[in-house]
Scaffold this motif. Structure first.
Motif, PDB file in Angstrom:
ATOM      1  N   LEU A   1       0.833  -1.198   0.000  1.00 22.44           N
ATOM      2  CA  LEU A   1       0.000   0.000   0.000  1.00 22.44           C
ATOM      3  C   LEU A   1       0.873   1.256   0.000  1.00 22.44           C
ATOM      4  O   LEU A   1       0.643   2.206  -0.760  1.00 22.44           O
ATOM      5  N   ILE A   2       1.891   1.247   0.854  1.00 19.49           N
ATOM      6  CA  ILE A   2       2.812   2.380   0.933  1.00 19.49           C
ATOM      7  C   ILE A   2       3.628   2.498  -0.354  1.00 19.49           C
ATOM      8  O   ILE A   2       3.811   3.591  -0.899  1.00 19.49           O
ATOM      9  N   ASN A   3       4.102   1.371  -0.848  1.00 20.55           N
ATOM     10  CA  ASN A   3       4.907   1.362  -2.067  1.00 20.55           C
ATOM     11  C   ASN A   3       4.113   1.942  -3.241  1.00 20.55           C
ATOM     12  O   ASN A   3       4.639   2.751  -4.021  1.00 20.55           O
ATOM     13  N   GLU A   4       2.849   1.558  -3.360  1.00 15.34           N
ATOM     14  CA  GLU A   4       2.000   2.061  -4.448  1.00 15.34           C
ATOM     15  C   GLU A   4       1.786   3.564  -4.323  1.00 15.34           C
ATOM     16  O   GLU A   4       1.857   4.308  -5.305  1.00 15.34           O
ATOM     17  N   PHE A   5       1.563   4.032  -3.091  1.00 14.47           N
ATOM     18  CA  PHE A   5       1.354   5.466  -2.865  1.00 14.47           C
ATOM     19  C   PHE A   5       2.606   6.251  -3.263  1.00 14.47           C
ATOM     20  O   PHE A   5       2.522   7.270  -3.959  1.00 14.47           O
ATOM     21  N   MET A   6       3.781   5.795  -2.831  1.00 14.15           N
ATOM     22  CA  MET A   6       5.021   6.505  -3.124  1.00 14.15           C
ATOM     23  C   MET A   6       5.338   6.469  -4.612  1.00 14.15           C
ATOM     24  O   MET A   6       5.814   7.456  -5.192  1.00 14.15           O
ATOM     25  N   THR A   7       5.081   5.347  -5.248  1.00 10.85           N
ATOM     26  CA  THR A   7       5.333   5.237  -6.688  1.00 10.85           C
ATOM     27  C   THR A   7       4.479   6.237  -7.459  1.00 10.85           C
ATOM     28  O   THR A   7       4.962   6.932  -8.366  1.00 10.85           O
ATOM     29  N   ASN A   8       3.192   6.344  -7.089  1.00  7.68           N
ATOM     30  CA  ASN A   8       2.302   7.303  -7.748  1.00  7.68           C
ATOM     31  C   ASN A   8       2.751   8.743  -7.486  1.00  7.68           C
ATOM     32  O   ASN A   8       2.718   9.583  -8.388  1.00  7.68           O
ATOM     33  N   ALA A   9       3.179   9.012  -6.259  1.00  9.87           N
ATOM     34  CA  ALA A   9       3.627  10.372  -5.915  1.00  9.87           C
ATOM     35  C   ALA A   9       4.868  10.754  -6.710  1.00  9.87           C
ATOM     36  O   ALA A   9       5.007  11.902  -7.158  1.00  9.87           O
ATOM     37  N   ILE A  10       5.754   9.801  -6.904  1.00  3.27           N
ATOM     38  CA  ILE A  10       6.968  10.055  -7.696  1.00  3.27           C
ATOM     39  C   ILE A  10       6.603  10.306  -9.153  1.00  3.27           C
ATOM     40  O   ILE A  10       7.092  11.256  -9.789  1.00  3.27           O
ATOM     41  N   GLU A  11       5.716   9.472  -9.696  1.00  2.00           N
ATOM     42  CA  GLU A  11       5.306   9.620 -11.090  1.00  2.00           C
ATOM     43  C   GLU A  11       4.583  10.936 -11.333  1.00  2.00           C
ATOM     44  O   GLU A  11       4.682  11.528 -12.416  1.00  2.00           O
ATOM     45  N   GLN A  12       3.864  11.410 -10.332  1.00  2.00           N
ATOM     46  CA  GLN A  12       3.126  12.667 -10.458  1.00  2.00           C
ATOM     47  C   GLN A  12       3.979  13.893 -10.128  1.00  2.00           C
ATOM     48  O   GLN A  12       3.503  15.025 -10.172  1.00  2.00           O
ATOM     49  N   GLY A  13       5.243  13.670  -9.795  1.00  5.00           N
ATOM     50  CA  GLY A  13       6.149  14.779  -9.529  1.00  5.00           C
ATOM     51  C   GLY A  13       5.958  15.428  -8.184  1.00  5.00           C
ATOM     52  O   GLY A  13       6.420  16.555  -7.967  1.00  5.00           O
ATOM     53  N   LYS A  14       5.319  14.733  -7.244  1.00  6.57           N
ATOM     54  CA  LYS A  14       5.099  15.308  -5.913  1.00  6.57           C
ATOM     55  C   LYS A  14       6.329  15.166  -5.015  1.00  6.57           C
ATOM     56  O   LYS A  14       6.445  15.864  -4.001  1.00  6.57           O
ATOM     57  N   ILE A  15       7.212  14.244  -5.375  1.00  4.42           N
ATOM     58  CA  ILE A  15       8.435  14.027  -4.616  1.00  4.42           C
ATOM     59  C   ILE A  15       9.618  14.369  -5.518  1.00  4.42           C
ATOM     60  O   ILE A  15       9.762  13.774  -6.592  1.00  4.42           O
ATOM     61  N   PRO A  16      10.458  15.313  -5.142  1.00 10.63           N
ATOM     62  CA  PRO A  16      11.599  15.661  -5.996  1.00 10.63           C
ATOM     63  C   PRO A  16      12.561  14.493  -6.139  1.00 10.63           C
ATOM     64  O   PRO A  16      12.653  13.633  -5.265  1.00 10.63           O
ATOM     65  N   SER A  17      13.263  14.473  -7.242  1.00  7.73           N
ATOM     66  CA  SER A  17      14.123  13.329  -7.563  1.00  7.73           C
ATOM     67  C   SER A  17      15.176  13.072  -6.483  1.00  7.73           C
ATOM     68  O   SER A  17      15.483  11.917  -6.176  1.00  7.73           O
ATOM     69  N   GLU A  18      15.735  14.132  -5.883  1.00 10.10           N
ATOM     70  CA  GLU A  18      16.785  13.934  -4.888  1.00 10.10           C
ATOM     71  C   GLU A  18      16.255  13.326  -3.591  1.00 10.10           C
ATOM     72  O   GLU A  18      17.035  12.839  -2.765  1.00 10.10           O
ATOM     73  N   ALA A  19      14.944  13.346  -3.381  1.00 15.85           N
ATOM     74  CA  ALA A  19      14.361  12.793  -2.155  1.00 15.85           C
ATOM     75  C   ALA A  19      13.906  11.347  -2.325  1.00 15.85           C
ATOM     76  O   ALA A  19      13.495  10.709  -1.348  1.00 15.85           O
ATOM     77  N   ILE A  20      13.984  10.818  -3.539  1.00 13.91           N
ATOM     78  CA  ILE A  20      13.518   9.458  -3.788  1.00 13.91           C
ATOM     79  C   ILE A  20      14.471   8.454  -3.126  1.00 13.91           C
ATOM     80  O   ILE A  20      15.684   8.514  -3.336  1.00 13.91           O
ATOM     81  N   PRO A  21      13.980   7.537  -2.312  1.00  8.27           N
ATOM     82  CA  PRO A  21      14.850   6.554  -1.637  1.00  8.27           C
ATOM     83  C   PRO A  21      15.527   5.630  -2.643  1.00  8.27           C
ATOM     84  O   PRO A  21      15.009   5.398  -3.744  1.00  8.27           O
ATOM     85  N   SER A  22      16.669   5.107  -2.269  1.00 10.42           N
ATOM     86  CA  SER A  22      17.378   4.185  -3.157  1.00 10.42           C
ATOM     87  C   SER A  22      16.610   2.882  -3.318  1.00 10.42           C
ATOM     88  O   SER A  22      16.713   2.214  -4.347  1.00 10.42           O
ATOM     89  N   SER A  23      15.841   2.499  -2.308  1.00 14.56           N
ATOM     90  CA  SER A  23      15.020   1.290  -2.391  1.00 14.56           C
ATOM     91  C   SER A  23      13.635   1.582  -1.837  1.00 14.56           C
ATOM     92  O   SER A  23      13.479   1.795  -0.631  1.00 14.56           O
ATOM     93  N   LEU A  24      12.636   1.600  -2.705  1.00  9.21           N
ATOM     94  CA  LEU A  24      11.268   1.829  -2.244  1.00  9.21           C
ATOM     95  C   LEU A  24      10.758   0.666  -1.408  1.00  9.21           C
ATOM     96  O   LEU A  24       9.929   0.855  -0.511  1.00  9.21           O
TER      97      LEU A  24
END
Length: 335
Positions: free
Chosen positions: A208-231
């Protein structure tokens, strides 16, 4: 054992060149392994082992000996092999390469069949070759399973004081298991698809968390430098933090409702801030902690078992987090 004097003399004469070659090869290969996260091991062939090799009757002349120095690169899966060979060919002169699966082999026989790169050092352009360029060396590319088989069975089955059919039989059976394990790893997704899936709340909550974060990344809500090395690892850690700050549910319930509520608040905060105002001074994990604290997602303090990195930046942007942290990570402890 008694070593023939002629062999002792020849070995003593070339040992300096073997050691020098070994050092050059070791520097190149082990450095590459450190960069790529592979394991490395190597050895100069001992004199008694060399004498035993000559007693096999398979060698006519000194130039046929290809493993006076030998090393091994231990890789996680067979998918890594091609790029390693590319690296070796770029750094050494290839004498020959015996790739796995290219020799004729009875299908009922199981023996060591790792890829072996035989090479020599290259001499600098414009300079005449030296004795270093005449020393051949062997580099094996083993999978982790092959390496485990090799180091655990070789001494037991081939270095003992007596020859036993049962020892070699068992070693072959273990080799068969290793081959199957490597094939399962190579086709991991296909094999996994054949397994009947069952529900487990922890996995469902992490997904559930992984899906939420993946969507947030795809929608540009999380800047690239903040993306964890392993979701995957991030989702596990975030789920554990929410659990640490939540009351224990009933025996037949999980934490899905609590996690959905936490993610809803997190999404609202992301929408309010937008990517441009996303706090770059915080890790994504710290940002989540701050948002959850600000919105009273936690039912209790995180507890002593869940230690949190609390930085000045987190305290400045989300001072509420301080009230939900029972134990902070200590940067000053030098013990």
């Amino acid at each position: 054992m008694i070593i023939p004097p002629a062999l002792e003399a020849k070995h003593a004469y070339v040992l300096h060149y073997i050691n020098a070659t070994a050092e050059r090869v070791r520097d190149i290969v082990s450095g590459y392994c450190n960069e790529q996260g592979f394991a490395y091991l190597g050895r100069v062939k001992a004199l008694d082992s060399l004498a035993e090799k000559l007693e096999t009757g398979r060698f006519e002349r000194w130039s046929q000996l290809e493993d006076l120095f030998a090393c091994a690169i231990v890789i996680p899966t067979l998918l890594d092999e091609a790029r390693i060979l590319e690296h070796l060919r770029a750094n050494f002169r290839e004498v020959k390469c015996l790739e796995r699966g290219t020799t004729r082999k009875d299908p009922s026989v199981f023996r060591f069949d790792a890829t072996r790169f035989i090479g020599e050092l290259r001499h600098p352009p414009g300079e005449a070759p030296t004795n270093l360029q005449g020393i051949k060396f062997e580099i094996q590319i083993r999978t982790a399973f092959e390496h485990a088989w090799s180091v655990t069975t070789h001494a037991l089955a081939y270095k003992g004081s007596d020859a036993q059919w049962r020892h070699k039989r068992l070693a072959a059976q273990l080799r068969a298991a290793v081959e199957q394990l490597d094939q399962v790893v190579l086709g991991f997704e296909q094999w996994a698809g054949a397994i009947k899936e069952q529900r487990w709340s922890e996995i469902d909550e992490q997904a559930l968390i992984n899906e939420f974060m993946t969507n947030a990344i795809e929608q540009g809500k999380i800047p690239s430098e903040a993306i964890p090395s392993s979701l995957v690892r991030f989702s596990e850690n975030l789920r554990n933090m929410i659990v640490a700050g939540s009351k224990r549910p009933h025996w037949n319930e999980g934490y899905e409702g609590k996690i959905r509520a936490a993610l809803q608040r997190l999404g609202a905060e992301m929408d309010t801030l937008g990517e441009s105002a996303f706090p770059r001074s915080l890790s994504l994990f710290q940002f989540c902690l701050g948002v959850f604290s600000k919105n009273n997602i936690f039912d209790r303090k995180l507890g002593e078992r869940f230690v949190v990195v609390v930085t000045n930046e987190l305290q400045s942007l989300y001072p509420e987090a301080e009230g939900f942290v029972e134990k902070k990570f200590d940067f000053e402890d030098a013990a």
